[in-house]
Design a protein around this motif. Structure first.
Motif, PDB file in Angstrom:
ATOM      1  N   THR A   1       0.817  -1.104   0.134  1.00  0.00           N
ATOM      2  CA  THR A   1      -0.096   0.029   0.096  1.00  0.00           C
ATOM      3  C   THR A   1       0.795   1.288  -0.012  1.00  0.00           C
ATOM      4  O   THR A   1       0.480   2.133  -0.584  1.00  0.00           O
ATOM      5  N   ALA A   2       2.019   1.288   0.747  1.00  0.00           N
ATOM      6  CA  ALA A   2       3.049   2.377   0.506  1.00  0.00           C
ATOM      7  C   ALA A   2       4.248   1.879   0.372  1.00  0.00           C
ATOM      8  O   ALA A   2       5.039   1.443   1.227  1.00  0.00           O
ATOM      9  N   PRO A   3       4.795   2.082  -0.950  1.00  0.00           N
ATOM     10  CA  PRO A   3       6.221   1.628  -1.425  1.00  0.00           C
ATOM     11  C   PRO A   3       7.016   2.378  -0.854  1.00  0.00           C
ATOM     12  O   PRO A   3       7.132   3.613  -0.327  1.00  0.00           O
ATOM     13  N   ALA A   4       8.340   2.027  -0.727  1.00  0.00           N
ATOM     14  CA  ALA A   4       9.478   2.708  -0.366  1.00  0.00           C
ATOM     15  C   ALA A   4      10.582   2.406  -1.481  1.00  0.00           C
ATOM     16  O   ALA A   4      10.792   1.484  -2.200  1.00  0.00           O
ATOM     17  N   ALA A   5      11.385   3.810  -1.382  1.00  0.00           N
ATOM     18  CA  ALA A   5      12.596   3.520  -2.400  1.00  0.00           C
ATOM     19  C   ALA A   5      13.850   2.833  -1.811  1.00  0.00           C
ATOM     20  O   ALA A   5      14.030   2.991  -0.635  1.00  0.00           O
ATOM     21  N   CYS A   6      14.473   2.257  -2.644  1.00  0.00           N
ATOM     22  CA  CYS A   6      15.685   1.522  -1.998  1.00  0.00           C
ATOM     23  C   CYS A   6      16.773   2.570  -1.948  1.00  0.00           C
ATOM     24  O   CYS A   6      17.756   1.990  -1.069  1.00  0.00           O
TER      25      CYS A   6
ATOM     26  N   ASP B   1      16.522   4.852   0.355  1.00  0.00           N
ATOM     27  CA  ASP B   1      16.276   5.258   1.805  1.00  0.00           C
ATOM     28  C   ASP B   1      17.239   4.482   2.696  1.00  0.00           C
ATOM     29  O   ASP B   1      17.704   3.460   2.225  1.00  0.00           O
ATOM     30  N   ALA B   2      17.383   5.268   3.815  1.00  0.00           N
ATOM     31  CA  ALA B   2      18.475   4.705   4.837  1.00  0.00           C
ATOM     32  C   ALA B   2      17.789   3.164   5.389  1.00  0.00           C
ATOM     33  O   ALA B   2      18.625   2.280   5.221  1.00  0.00           O
ATOM     34  N   ASN B   3      16.539   3.091   5.637  1.00  0.00           N
ATOM     35  CA  ASN B   3      16.079   1.692   6.220  1.00  0.00           C
ATOM     36  C   ASN B   3      14.812   1.899   5.458  1.00  0.00           C
ATOM     37  O   ASN B   3      13.640   2.197   6.071  1.00  0.00           O
ATOM     38  N   PRO B   4      14.734   1.332   4.274  1.00  0.00           N
ATOM     39  CA  PRO B   4      13.262   1.170   3.716  1.00  0.00           C
ATOM     40  C   PRO B   4      12.218   0.187   4.281  1.00  0.00           C
ATOM     41  O   PRO B   4      12.930  -0.908   4.494  1.00  0.00           O
ATOM     42  N   THR B   5      11.288   0.705   4.256  1.00  0.00           N
ATOM     43  CA  THR B   5      10.252  -0.219   4.711  1.00  0.00           C
ATOM     44  C   THR B   5       8.746   0.287   4.254  1.00  0.00           C
ATOM     45  O   THR B   5       8.799   1.358   3.772  1.00  0.00           O
ATOM     46  N   GLU B   6       8.241  -0.822   3.593  1.00  0.00           N
ATOM     47  CA  GLU B   6       6.919  -0.565   2.824  1.00  0.00           C
ATOM     48  C   GLU B   6       5.722  -1.016   3.672  1.00  0.00           C
ATOM     49  O   GLU B   6       5.936  -1.859   4.712  1.00  0.00           O
ATOM     50  N   THR B   7       4.502  -0.559   3.586  1.00  0.00           N
ATOM     51  CA  THR B   7       3.305  -0.725   4.355  1.00  0.00           C
ATOM     52  C   THR B   7       2.736  -1.925   3.396  1.00  0.00           C
ATOM     53  O   THR B   7       2.554  -1.614   2.147  1.00  0.00           O
ATOM     54  N   VAL B   8       2.207  -3.001   4.074  1.00  0.00           N
ATOM     55  CA  VAL B   8       1.324  -3.948   3.274  1.00  0.00           C
ATOM     56  C   VAL B   8       0.043  -4.262   4.016  1.00  0.00           C
ATOM     57  O   VAL B   8      -0.171  -3.986   5.229  1.00  0.00           O
ATOM     58  N   ARG B   9      -0.734  -4.510   3.194  1.00  0.00           N
ATOM     59  CA  ARG B   9      -2.091  -5.085   3.817  1.00  0.00           C
ATOM     60  C   ARG B   9      -2.395  -6.473   3.408  1.00  0.00           C
ATOM     61  O   ARG B   9      -2.012  -7.046   2.177  1.00  0.00           O
ATOM     62  N   PHE B  10      -2.688  -7.265   4.421  1.00  0.00           N
ATOM     63  CA  PHE B  10      -2.982  -8.719   4.162  1.00  0.00           C
ATOM     64  C   PHE B  10      -4.030  -9.378   5.037  1.00  0.00           C
ATOM     65  O   PHE B  10      -4.605  -8.328   5.953  1.00  0.00           O
ATOM     66  N   GLU B  11      -4.563 -10.267   4.798  1.00  0.00           N
ATOM     67  CA  GLU B  11      -5.568 -10.917   5.509  1.00  0.00           C
ATOM     68  C   GLU B  11      -5.048 -12.103   6.462  1.00  0.00           C
ATOM     69  O   GLU B  11      -4.498 -12.949   6.121  1.00  0.00           O
ATOM     70  N   HIS B  12      -5.400 -11.917   7.616  1.00  0.00           N
ATOM     71  CA  HIS B  12      -4.894 -12.895   8.695  1.00  0.00           C
ATOM     72  C   HIS B  12      -5.976 -12.978   9.801  1.00  0.00           C
ATOM     73  O   HIS B  12      -6.542 -12.182  10.235  1.00  0.00           O
ATOM     74  N   GLY B  13      -6.359 -14.293   9.999  1.00  0.00           N
ATOM     75  CA  GLY B  13      -7.455 -14.650  11.061  1.00  0.00           C
ATOM     76  C   GLY B  13      -8.982 -13.892  10.652  1.00  0.00           C
ATOM     77  O   GLY B  13      -9.743 -13.592  11.427  1.00  0.00           O
ATOM     78  N   GLY B  14      -9.139 -13.978   9.305  1.00  0.00           N
ATOM     79  CA  GLY B  14     -10.480 -13.455   8.752  1.00  0.00           C
ATOM     80  C   GLY B  14     -10.599 -11.969   8.775  1.00  0.00           C
ATOM     81  O   GLY B  14     -11.518 -11.422   8.405  1.00  0.00           O
ATOM     82  N   GLN B  15      -9.262 -11.442   9.124  1.00  0.00           N
ATOM     83  CA  GLN B  15      -9.577  -9.999   9.231  1.00  0.00           C
ATOM     84  C   GLN B  15      -8.356  -9.180   8.391  1.00  0.00           C
ATOM     85  O   GLN B  15      -7.246  -9.732   8.168  1.00  0.00           O
ATOM     86  N   ASN B  16      -8.656  -7.962   7.723  1.00  0.00           N
ATOM     87  CA  ASN B  16      -7.722  -7.240   7.064  1.00  0.00           C
ATOM     88  C   ASN B  16      -6.639  -6.712   8.146  1.00  0.00           C
ATOM     89  O   ASN B  16      -7.188  -6.131   9.093  1.00  0.00           O
TER      90      ASN B  16
ATOM     91  N   ASP C   1       9.936  -4.986   5.685  1.00  0.00           N
ATOM     92  CA  ASP C   1      11.153  -4.536   5.462  1.00  0.00           C
ATOM     93  C   ASP C   1      11.844  -4.862   4.249  1.00  0.00           C
ATOM     94  O   ASP C   1      12.667  -5.892   4.057  1.00  0.00           O
ATOM     95  N   ALA C   2      11.332  -4.309   3.162  1.00  0.00           N
ATOM     96  CA  ALA C   2      11.677  -4.473   1.815  1.00  0.00           C
ATOM     97  C   ALA C   2      11.788  -3.190   1.109  1.00  0.00           C
ATOM     98  O   ALA C   2      11.234  -2.324   1.720  1.00  0.00           O
ATOM     99  N   CYS C   3      12.067  -3.141  -0.184  1.00  0.00           N
ATOM    100  CA  CYS C   3      11.936  -1.898  -0.967  1.00  0.00           C
ATOM    101  C   CYS C   3      12.037  -2.283  -2.586  1.00  0.00           C
ATOM    102  O   CYS C   3      12.113  -3.495  -2.848  1.00  0.00           O
ATOM    103  N   GLY C   4      11.532  -1.219  -3.341  1.00  0.00           N
ATOM    104  CA  GLY C   4      11.586  -1.530  -4.599  1.00  0.00           C
ATOM    105  C   GLY C   4      10.209  -1.883  -5.326  1.00  0.00           C
ATOM    106  O   GLY C   4      10.011  -2.382  -6.506  1.00  0.00           O
ATOM    107  N   HIS C   5       9.312  -2.235  -4.381  1.00  0.00           N
ATOM    108  CA  HIS C   5       7.962  -2.722  -4.995  1.00  0.00           C
ATOM    109  C   HIS C   5       6.938  -1.534  -5.367  1.00  0.00           C
ATOM    110  O   HIS C   5       7.354  -0.291  -5.072  1.00  0.00           O
ATOM    111  N   ASP C   6       6.180  -1.550  -6.378  1.00  0.00           N
ATOM    112  CA  ASP C   6       5.039  -0.626  -6.710  1.00  0.00           C
ATOM    113  C   ASP C   6       3.925  -0.915  -5.930  1.00  0.00           C
ATOM    114  O   ASP C   6       3.682  -1.694  -5.281  1.00  0.00           O
TER     115      ASP C   6
END
Length: 156
Positions: free
Chosen positions: A57-62, A64-79, A85-90
């Motif tokens: 949901t919020a990509p990070a450029a590689c 950056d000093a400590n790149p972190t991206e925000t992701v959305r996923f489903e776990h236990g039936g809830q979003n 701790d990655a970078c370079g995704h769209d």
């Protein structure tokens, strides 16, 4: 009474048997370690938890000093949302993540599922190759010990 070196030299039969036994034992050792799985060579699986698909949901450029991206996923039936701790995704890229076993409510740190920190994919094949070389070295040593010393003809 026969000595080992006399048996080893007699007709060359024991030499080939010795070499064949060393080869078979070496192949058996390498095969047993290969079947035992990654843990036999020190490569361990990820530290527990579930693996699931997530959307960035919020990509990070590689850069950056400590790149972190925000992701959305489903776990236990809830979003859920997590910090990857990655970078370079769209934005809206699908990635496979590993959710820690001690997952709690709210945002949490997640990791890419196919990445184990501190390990590389070359450890297992390299470990098997080194094991095969050590088996070859041990077999050669056994062959040379059983063969005994070579006697050079005396010079006139």
């Amino acid at each position: 009474m026969l000595r080992w070196k006399n048996l080893a030299v007699a007709g060359g039969v024991l030499r080939w048997r010795t070499l064949a036994v060393a080869v078979v034992v070496g192949i058996a050792v390498v095969t047993a370690v290969w079947w035992a799985g990654p843990g036999a060579l020190g490569v361990t699986a990820t530290g527990g938890g579930d693996t699931t698909q997530a959307t960035v949901t919020a990509p990070a450029a590689c850069t950056d000093a400590n790149p972190t991206e925000t992701v959305r996923f489903e776990h236990g039936g809830q979003n859920q949302t997590g910090t990857l701790d990655a970078c370079g995704h769209d934005r809206d890229d699908r990635v496979s993540i590993s959710i820690p076993a001690d997952f709690g409510a709210g945002s949490t740190k997640v990791h890419l599922a196919d990445v184990v920190q501190g390990h590389s994919d070359l450890r297992r094949p390299l470990g098997l190759a080194l094991l095969a070389l050590s088996c070859l070295g041990g077999g050669t040593y056994a062959f040379l010990v059983l063969r005994g010393p070579r006697r050079e003809p005396a010079l006139a």
